[in-house]
Design an enzyme around this catalytic site. Structure first.
Site, PDB file in Angstrom:
ATOM      1  N   LEU A   1       0.860  -1.177   0.000  1.00  0.00           N
ATOM      2  CA  LEU A   1       0.000   0.000   0.000  1.00  0.00           C
ATOM      3  C   LEU A   1       0.899   1.230   0.000  1.00  0.00           C
ATOM      4  CD1 LEU A   1      -2.964  -0.432   2.553  1.00  0.00           C
ATOM      5  CD2 LEU A   1      -3.117  -0.111   0.081  1.00  0.00           C
ATOM      6  N   ASP A   2       0.624   2.171  -0.891  1.00  0.00           N
ATOM      7  CA  ASP A   2       1.404   3.409  -0.934  1.00  0.00           C
ATOM      8  C   ASP A   2       1.283   4.150   0.392  1.00  0.00           C
ATOM      9  OD1 ASP A   2       2.063   2.898  -3.569  1.00  0.00           O
ATOM     10  OD2 ASP A   2       0.392   4.079  -4.367  1.00  0.00           O
TER      11      ASP A   2
END
Length: 310
Positions: free
Chosen positions: A48-49
């Site tokens: 996940l960024d």
């Protein structure tokens, strides 16, 4: 001859379904959880960024052997697209590369969505982990290079417009398969609508087979550091883990006895008998006394182990 180095940490195994906060990287999250649990090893299933929040499944110990099965699972994201600007990263982090005063109507947005459902062709963002000639695309992009990233097919099972809070943004939910870039969806929406767009909010709510209710906020885990007694603290943390087998729930399951478990742990096949026994399966898993013993294949009346668990 030197002795093998003993692994540091506890041989704890299981899944923690972290609710990752914004501005906290996936690698940073894994390191934090590994330290909290004093685990020998840890890994995550699907990056996940930092600007994204939500479900980040983290595997501890032997559960890391089941990461590929979670990586391949369906995922659900809620995301907001801001109209009027395309950015280098296709999210808030990047510089503005294109802009427009045009804004789409709600009906115009709804009209394009069917074209993004099913198996579609998608070009990953310039800032992505895709390898180009052996190098990550984001490394090349940071050096100022614009590279040709080939399109690839991804699966979009469901795409819903949830709301249009104002003329400048729209909120969506998407259920998609492995390898889908939500940032690329936002970019492509904006280009098709002629107004440009980028992701300004992103939250992952589901990674198969783990439900949203299984998520544990990072703040709840950090709060347990206040427990001074280490054994009590670790017991409280361990209570939040999900059994390693849960990651394999989509596979056929064999329940075996202790003697069969011993054979599998030695790397030997076992006979699969009975009216309800699977005839042939490329992948299945076996448990004894509720504990995961092995992942393997079934064929010619045998279960042959591929991965064995402690």
């Amino acid at each position: 001859m030197s002795k093998p180095r003993k692994p540091k940490g506890r041989p704890i195994s299981g899944w923690l379904i972290l609710d990752k906060p914004v501005d906290f990287g996936s690698t940073e999250a894994v390191s934090k959880i590994k330290w909290l649990y004093k685990a020998q090893k840890a890994g995550h299933a699907g990056t996940l960024d930092p600007l994204a929040s939500g479900m980040l499944p983290i595997a501890l110990g032997d559960a890391t052997k089941t990461v590929p099965y979670v990586m391949d699972g369906r995922k659900i994201y809620e995301f907001t697209v801001s109209w009027g600007e395309e950015r280098a990263t296709d999210d808030l982090e990047g510089e503005v590369t294109e802009s427009s005063d045009k804004r789409p109507s709600e009906q115009q947005i709804r009209d394009i969505l069917p074209r993004y459902i099913g198996t579609i062709s998608q070009v990953p963002p310039q800032f992505s982990a895709i390898k180009i000639s052996g190098e990550r695309a984001y490394d090349l992009a940071r050096e100022g290079e614009t590279v040709e990233i080939p399109s690839r097919e991804v699966d979009i099972f469901r795409l819903t417009l949830l709301a249009c809070p104002d003329a400048n943004s729209a909120h969506f939910e998407v259920e998609c398969g492995k390898g889908t870039y939500v940032r690329a969806l936002a970019r492509d929406f904006g280009r098709e609508l002629g107004c440009y767009g980028h992701v300004s909010g992103l939250r992952r709510t589901f990674v198969a087979p783990f439900a949203e209710e299984a998520m544990v906020p990072l703040a709840d885990l950090v709060a347990l550091e206040a427990i001074e007694d280490m054994d009590e603290r670790l017991a409280a943390l361990d209570a939040l883990l999900i059994d390693t087998c849960e990651a394999l729930s989509a596979l056929p399951h064999l329940v075996i006895n202790d003697d069969q478990a011993h054979r599998l742990k030695m790397g030997n096949p076992i006979l699969v008998r009975g009216r309800d026994a699977p005839v042939a399966e490329s992948e299945a898993y076996a448990t004894a006394r509720g504990r995961l013993i092995a992942i393997g294949e079934i064929g010619q009346g045998e279960f042959r182990p591929k991965r064995v668990f402690a």
